[in-house]
Design a protein around this motif. Sequence first.
Motif, PDB file in Angstrom:
ATOM      1  N   TRP A 179       1.108  -1.295   0.137  1.00 38.49           N
ATOM      2  CA  TRP A 179       0.006  -0.136   0.229  1.00 38.49           C
ATOM      3  C   TRP A 179       0.787   1.292   0.072  1.00 38.49           C
ATOM      4  N   ASN A 180       1.906   1.347   0.771  1.00 35.88           N
ATOM      5  CA  ASN A 180       2.707   2.288   0.901  1.00 35.88           C
ATOM      6  C   ASN A 180       3.475   2.738  -0.641  1.00 35.88           C
ATOM      7  N   VAL A 181       3.960   1.694  -0.928  1.00 28.92           N
ATOM      8  CA  VAL A 181       4.560   1.747  -2.182  1.00 28.92           C
ATOM      9  C   VAL A 181       3.601   2.350  -3.529  1.00 28.92           C
ATOM     10  N   LEU A 182       2.254   1.735  -3.300  1.00 27.56           N
ATOM     11  CA  LEU A 182       1.413   2.350  -4.201  1.00 27.56           C
ATOM     12  C   LEU A 182       1.191   3.646  -4.086  1.00 27.56           C
ATOM     13  N   LYS A 183       1.053   4.050  -2.736  1.00 26.04           N
ATOM     14  CA  LYS A 183       0.486   5.408  -2.416  1.00 26.04           C
ATOM     15  C   LYS A 183       1.525   6.527  -2.843  1.00 26.04           C
ATOM     16  N   ARG A 184       2.958   5.934  -2.611  1.00 26.67           N
ATOM     17  CA  ARG A 184       4.222   7.018  -3.202  1.00 26.67           C
ATOM     18  C   ARG A 184       3.888   6.763  -4.788  1.00 26.67           C
ATOM     19  N   ALA A 185       3.732   5.886  -5.641  1.00 20.88           N
ATOM     20  CA  ALA A 185       3.671   5.871  -6.951  1.00 20.88           C
ATOM     21  C   ALA A 185       2.554   6.640  -7.345  1.00 20.88           C
ATOM     22  N   VAL A 186       1.296   6.530  -6.881  1.00 20.86           N
ATOM     23  CA  VAL A 186       0.204   7.527  -7.449  1.00 20.86           C
ATOM     24  C   VAL A 186       0.457   8.964  -6.789  1.00 20.86           C
ATOM     25  N   THR A 187       1.375   9.193  -5.900  1.00 19.93           N
ATOM     26  CA  THR A 187       1.454  10.616  -5.559  1.00 19.93           C
ATOM     27  C   THR A 187       2.425  11.238  -6.442  1.00 19.93           C
ATOM     28  N   VAL A 188       3.334  10.460  -7.131  1.00 19.82           N
ATOM     29  CA  VAL A 188       4.214  11.103  -8.006  1.00 19.82           C
ATOM     30  C   VAL A 188       3.793  10.828  -9.601  1.00 19.82           C
ATOM     31  N   ALA A 189       2.874   9.989  -9.660  1.00 19.90           N
ATOM     32  CA  ALA A 189       2.237   9.638 -11.162  1.00 19.90           C
ATOM     33  C   ALA A 189       1.374  10.472 -11.304  1.00 19.90           C
ATOM     34  N   ALA A 190       0.672  11.223 -10.258  1.00 17.33           N
ATOM     35  CA  ALA A 190      -0.558  12.195 -10.734  1.00 17.33           C
ATOM     36  C   ALA A 190       0.080  13.535 -11.641  1.00 17.33           C
ATOM     37  N   PRO A 191       1.162  14.326 -10.937  1.00 19.36           N
ATOM     38  CA  PRO A 191       1.630  15.339 -11.676  1.00 19.36           C
ATOM     39  C   PRO A 191       2.316  15.240 -12.750  1.00 19.36           C
ATOM     40  N   ALA A 192       2.940  13.805 -12.604  1.00 22.52           N
ATOM     41  CA  ALA A 192       3.713  13.328 -14.065  1.00 22.52           C
ATOM     42  C   ALA A 192       2.611  13.394 -14.935  1.00 22.52           C
ATOM     43  N   SER A 193       1.652  12.505 -14.896  1.00 21.06           N
ATOM     44  CA  SER A 193       0.690  12.325 -15.806  1.00 21.06           C
ATOM     45  C   SER A 193       0.119  13.614 -16.466  1.00 21.06           C
ATOM     46  N   ILE A 194      -0.124  14.546 -15.643  1.00 27.80           N
ATOM     47  CA  ILE A 194      -0.568  15.709 -16.252  1.00 27.80           C
ATOM     48  C   ILE A 194       0.347  16.624 -16.816  1.00 27.80           C
ATOM     49  N   LEU A 195       1.499  16.535 -16.495  1.00 23.16           N
ATOM     50  CA  LEU A 195       2.718  17.278 -17.155  1.00 23.16           C
ATOM     51  C   LEU A 195       2.764  16.660 -18.942  1.00 23.16           C
ATOM     52  N   THR A 196       2.688  15.325 -18.691  1.00 32.39           N
ATOM     53  CA  THR A 196       2.701  14.492 -19.910  1.00 32.39           C
ATOM     54  C   THR A 196       1.861  15.001 -20.833  1.00 32.39           C
ATOM     55  N   TRP A 197       0.511  14.892 -20.316  1.00 26.44           N
ATOM     56  CA  TRP A 197      -0.551  15.508 -21.323  1.00 26.44           C
ATOM     57  C   TRP A 197      -0.272  16.920 -21.765  1.00 26.44           C
ATOM     58  N   ILE A 198      -0.091  17.767 -20.904  1.00 25.48           N
ATOM     59  CA  ILE A 198       0.281  19.132 -21.375  1.00 25.48           C
ATOM     60  C   ILE A 198       1.149  19.443 -22.409  1.00 25.48           C
ATOM     61  N   PHE A 199       2.426  18.728 -22.136  1.00 28.87           N
ATOM     62  CA  PHE A 199       3.342  18.639 -23.178  1.00 28.87           C
ATOM     63  C   PHE A 199       3.030  18.172 -24.609  1.00 28.87           C
ATOM     64  N   ALA A 200       2.097  16.777 -24.304  1.00 24.51           N
ATOM     65  CA  ALA A 200       1.665  16.337 -25.695  1.00 24.51           C
ATOM     66  C   ALA A 200       0.789  17.302 -26.499  1.00 24.51           C
ATOM     67  N   ASN A 201       0.165  18.188 -25.726  1.00 22.25           N
ATOM     68  CA  ASN A 201      -1.078  19.016 -26.411  1.00 22.25           C
ATOM     69  C   ASN A 201      -0.880  20.501 -26.554  1.00 22.25           C
ATOM     70  N   ILE A 202       0.394  21.075 -26.300  1.00 27.50           N
ATOM     71  CA  ILE A 202       0.978  22.344 -26.411  1.00 27.50           C
ATOM     72  C   ILE A 202       1.639  22.286 -27.595  1.00 27.50           C
ATOM     73  N   TYR A 203       1.247  22.874 -28.601  1.00 27.94           N
ATOM     74  CA  TYR A 203       2.131  22.997 -29.988  1.00 27.94           C
ATOM     75  C   TYR A 203       2.846  24.113 -30.144  1.00 27.94           C
ATOM     76  N   ILE A 204       3.931  23.834 -30.779  1.00 27.36           N
ATOM     77  CA  ILE A 204       4.666  24.961 -31.307  1.00 27.36           C
ATOM     78  C   ILE A 204       4.830  24.512 -32.915  1.00 27.36           C
ATOM     79  N   GLY A 205       3.957  25.428 -33.593  1.00 29.41           N
ATOM     80  CA  GLY A 205       3.890  25.195 -35.070  1.00 29.41           C
ATOM     81  C   GLY A 205       3.033  23.960 -35.301  1.00 29.41           C
ATOM     82  N   ASP A 206       3.405  22.882 -35.818  1.00 29.06           N
ATOM     83  CA  ASP A 206       2.309  21.799 -35.963  1.00 29.06           C
ATOM     84  C   ASP A 206       2.870  20.643 -35.098  1.00 29.06           C
ATOM     85  N   THR A 207       3.918  20.767 -34.261  1.00 34.76           N
ATOM     86  CA  THR A 207       4.529  19.737 -33.657  1.00 34.76           C
ATOM     87  C   THR A 207       4.295  19.872 -31.967  1.00 34.76           C
TER      88      THR A 207
END
Length: 466
Positions: A305-333
Amino acid sequence: MKSNLASIHSSLNGIVKEAKSAANDDIRDEIVSSIYQMSRAVCAEVVSHKKSVQNHTEKLDRIFTSPIWGFPIMLIMLGAVFYMTIAGANVPSSMLAEGFGWAEAQLTVWFQAMNAPEWLHGVLVLGLFRGTGWVISVMLPPMAIFFPIFALLENYGYLPRVAFNMDRLFKRAGAHGKQSLTMAMGFGCNAAAIMSTRIIESPRERMLAILTNNFVPCNGRWPTLILLASLFMVTGITSTGSTLVTSAVLMGMVLFGIVVTLTVSWVLSKTALKGVPTHYTLELPPFRRPKFWNTVLRASVDKAWNVLKRAVTVAAPASILTWIFANIYIGDTSILMYFVNFLDPFGQALGMDGFIIAAFILGLPANEIVVPILTMAYLSQNAMLELDNLLELKQVFVDHGWTWLTALNMMLFSLLHYPCGTTLINIYKETKSAKWTFMSFIIPTVIAIGVTFIVATVARMFGWVL
């Protein structure tokens, strides 16, 4: 009692005189053995104990610590743990993935009914919910099985026997026998294992343990290894056979990590950390019947449970940043694709791709989030795709050019690459040295790059990749 003390004294004097011409290791072994035998004889006269318990432990130790049977039993135990983990985790992982896929679809419908902005749906559902959902579905089932089994072996008294057997190998590699204990702790968490190196008194040997602890898979890397082995190493094999093959692949990975640990320890003990290994006397505790349910519950709650809690705590902001980086375009990329395209030639040379290298870089804070970041990066090119089970995840990988070589090299890179951010912080706290912290980062990174490059080059040279 006086006669016993006199007997011990005369025995020690005799051993020292006879051993003057022998090697230092032999002198020490004989002295320790004599002390143990005489102390045991004295205790037998003044202490009463259950003969059955003592005889039971001694009989088992003749098998578990035998030079002949000790290591084969270790391998069988390791394979059995992997088999039970994989066989028990496959169905719950798929069920959790299907459950999170259904919940994601319901959330999407709800956001559409509320006329929520597209970016809000992307950040919260496609980013936060999807990323954390995959962390839970991939990590929770294997950890909920692996940790209790490991705890039962520990409570029963088998793990000290593993340390006893491994002591022979570490001694030959110029390291301390206690490093086998810190390495075993690394199977749970490398960051905790770094702190456990305090049990090694010699600064030189403690540094060897710190620099090489990363080569055993921690809780953050187990799910990646299990997932990729299950998806790509068992093609065309029946369900029962596939679990056996996956267990064998994982056992091979662990053994390879141990070989790398011993090899790097030996090289460092002959170069940057020269010295003679100090001696290690290990008193083996008796075998005990563990409290089954108490151990299982404690391991499940405290560790899984503690390992999972730590993983989710780190994964939440990382997932948000990954989606943001994937959806902010410079030109067409997108920003993410600029990063991926830059890394792709390097990734291809290692038998992987730019997405995988980017996932490892973004996953520096915690190894647990590498696969979720990679999945989101792939899915960002087709946000409408929803994953309902692990087979659909394999199809996503195959659609992006994956072969068995890609999976194998990602497993090798995951096994050997630099420690996670938490472990690096602990290394700096324990060593108080930026130099050794950097060395603990660069040594495994260079080895991971070298091994994957060699494997990819040899596979392509012999045409093993279609």
